[in-house]
Design a protein around this motif. Structure first.
Motif, PDB file in Angstrom:
ATOM      1  N   ASP A   1       0.855  -1.189   0.000  1.00  0.00           N
ATOM      2  CA  ASP A   1       0.000   0.000   0.000  1.00  0.00           C
ATOM      3  C   ASP A   1       0.887   1.233   0.000  1.00  0.00           C
ATOM      4  N   VAL A   2       0.420   2.279  -0.684  1.00  0.00           N
ATOM      5  CA  VAL A   2       1.199   3.518  -0.733  1.00  0.00           C
ATOM      6  C   VAL A   2       1.059   4.313   0.554  1.00  0.00           C
ATOM      7  N   ASN A   3       0.065   3.969   1.390  1.00  0.00           N
ATOM      8  CA  ASN A   3      -0.132   4.660   2.663  1.00  0.00           C
ATOM      9  C   ASN A   3       0.787   4.050   3.713  1.00  0.00           C
ATOM     10  N   GLN A   4       1.811   4.807   4.074  1.00  0.00           N
ATOM     11  CA  GLN A   4       2.817   4.303   5.004  1.00  0.00           C
ATOM     12  C   GLN A   4       2.210   3.987   6.373  1.00  0.00           C
TER      13      GLN A   4
ATOM     14  N   SER B   1       5.595  -0.916   1.888  1.00  0.00           N
ATOM     15  CA  SER B   1       5.192   0.266   1.110  1.00  0.00           C
ATOM     16  C   SER B   1       6.115   0.457  -0.088  1.00  0.00           C
ATOM     17  N   GLU B   2       6.978  -0.545  -0.322  1.00  0.00           N
ATOM     18  CA  GLU B   2       7.842  -0.522  -1.497  1.00  0.00           C
ATOM     19  C   GLU B   2       7.501  -1.728  -2.374  1.00  0.00           C
TER      20      GLU B   2
ATOM     21  N   ILE C   1       0.589   0.564   6.345  1.00  0.00           N
ATOM     22  CA  ILE C   1       1.591  -0.500   6.384  1.00  0.00           C
ATOM     23  C   ILE C   1       2.186  -0.625   7.777  1.00  0.00           C
TER      24      ILE C   1
END
Length: 401
Positions: free
Chosen positions: A30-33, A68-69, A36
């Motif tokens: 997910d791009v939302n840190q 997130s990567e 994650i």
């Protein structure tokens, strides 16, 4: 086989957990840190029966982790939001920026033998757009990229069962993609059956399923308005009509919410406005129901200064999902009309909720002069006698004997 599930929301997280439980190596991306980090700390961020336990078991089994990567993977699942927006003319348009963004991210890592599965509900020909985006980013010929559309078929509150037991549609652009995707779902499913078709039919199938329900609910909501004018109990009427062996009218309510039923019909109407007359009329009927309820409530108040208590804010009983909730729309209309109101939803944080005061059940019984029952939360079902001590408007038939 390594699978990466892109998007860790209401669909992506349960999907990642279920795939892990089937024995796959799964990365939840997910791009939302913050999302994650919370998952890495061992806590899920959505309310769903049995999900935390399944999460704990999956993580303990060593087959599920989060990042997130984005990293290379054999299979990329795309489970991102597909909302709609209204353009300058007021027309409803599908917002596919999240699908395209996920596709471009995966495309940078894509290899010819990889599979991309789109689980998000999308308008027709989105799989084709995704294949084009993947081709642009990867340099692989578009016709050789393996893309399958396998729309989710679960309902909040029963996801962990339905992910393993509902039939699944696998619509693919290549025979290879169909076989690859079907093999994954066959390993996950316990009772459900995999049905293979082309990508366009799969896209339309999911929209057809939810639009059918929207049209049925619109009929029920329209009956409720007609019955109100006639002084008929619509819930008794529907119960009697459903005694017919070939009649199954759904229950009316304050409107229609959720990311699926309230959104998907617009995906069809956007591309076929001249043909989708019944679909459009149904969507308009359901969108207008909160305003009808607001007018009924205002007309029933003993004094204009009375406080209205709205029982329920999520879009369906016993979940925390508030996407496209008609109860929230009702609150906004009451606010526009200057009505004093408070709300109670036990699945939402108490306090200020985007300008709505969400209070405990005890507090709403104490402070409200008039109650509007918009949802059948178990808390409300278990306390019907207390609710009945106040004047009320029942949108969902909760107080029926």
């Amino acid at each position: 086989m390594k699978i990466t599930v892109m998007g860790q929301g209401y669909i992506g997280l349960p999907t990642a957990i279920t795939l892990s439980g089937a024995g796959f190596e799964v990365c939840g991306f997910d791009v939302n840190q913050k999302t994650i980090e919370q998952l890495q700390s061992g806590k899920i961020h959505i309310v769903e029966p049995g999900l935390q336990l399944a999460f704990d078991e999956a993580v303990a089994g060593g087959h599920l982790h989060f990042s997130s990567e984005l990293a290379p993977s054999d299979v990329f699942y795309i489970a991102v939001p597909t909302p709609f927006y209204q353009d300058d003319s007021g027309a409803h348009k599908a917002d596919l920026k999240y699908v395209e963004s996920a596709g471009r991210m995966a495309g940078k890592l894509l290899k010819p033998e990889n599979l991309v599965i789109l689980e998000s509900t999308v308008p027709p020909r989105t799989s084709e757009m995704l294949a084009r985006v993947l081709s642009e980013e990867s340099g692989i010929d578009m016709d050789k990229i393996h893309v399958a559309h396998c729309p989710e078929r679960v309902i909040p509150g029963n996801m962990m069962f339905e992910l393993k037991n509902n039939d699944r549609i696998v619509g693919a652009r290549t025979p290879e993609a169909a076989e690859m995707a079907a093999a994954i779902y066959k390993k996950v499913l316990e009772k459900g059956v995999v049905h293979k078709t082309d990508d366009l039919t799969a896209e339309m199938c999911k929209l057809t399923e939810n639009t059918f329900r929207d049209v049925n609910i619109a009929y029920a909501n329209e009956l409720s308005i007609i019955c109100d004018k006639m002084g008929i109990d619509v819930f008794e009427l529907i119960k009697l009509a459903n005694c017919h062996p070939r009649v199954n009218i759904l229950t009316p309510g304050v409107g229609v919410g959720g990311h699926c039923i309230a959104v998907d019909p617009w995906f069809i109407y956007e591309q076929f406005p001249e043909e989708a007359k019944v679909i459009h009329a149904s969507r308009v009927r359901n969108e207008n129901k909160p305003r009808f309820v607001a007018e009924k409530v205002i007309g029933s108040l003993a004094k204009v200064t009375d406080t209205v208590g709205v029982l329920g804010l999520s879009y369906k009983p016993d979940v925390d999902d508030m996407r496209e909730s008609p109860s929230l729309e009702l609150c906004q209309i009451l606010k526009e009309k200057g009505v004093n109101f408070i709300a109670c939803d036990p699945f939402a944080p108490y306090g200020d909720l985007n300008g709505i005061s969400n209070v405990s059940f005890d507090e709403i019984l104490e402070k409200a002069d008039y109650l509007v029952i918009t949802l059948g939360h178990t808390l409300f079902k278990d306390n019907k006698e207390l609710i009945a001590k106040k004047p009320f408007y029942d949108c969902v038939g909760l107080m029926e004997k």
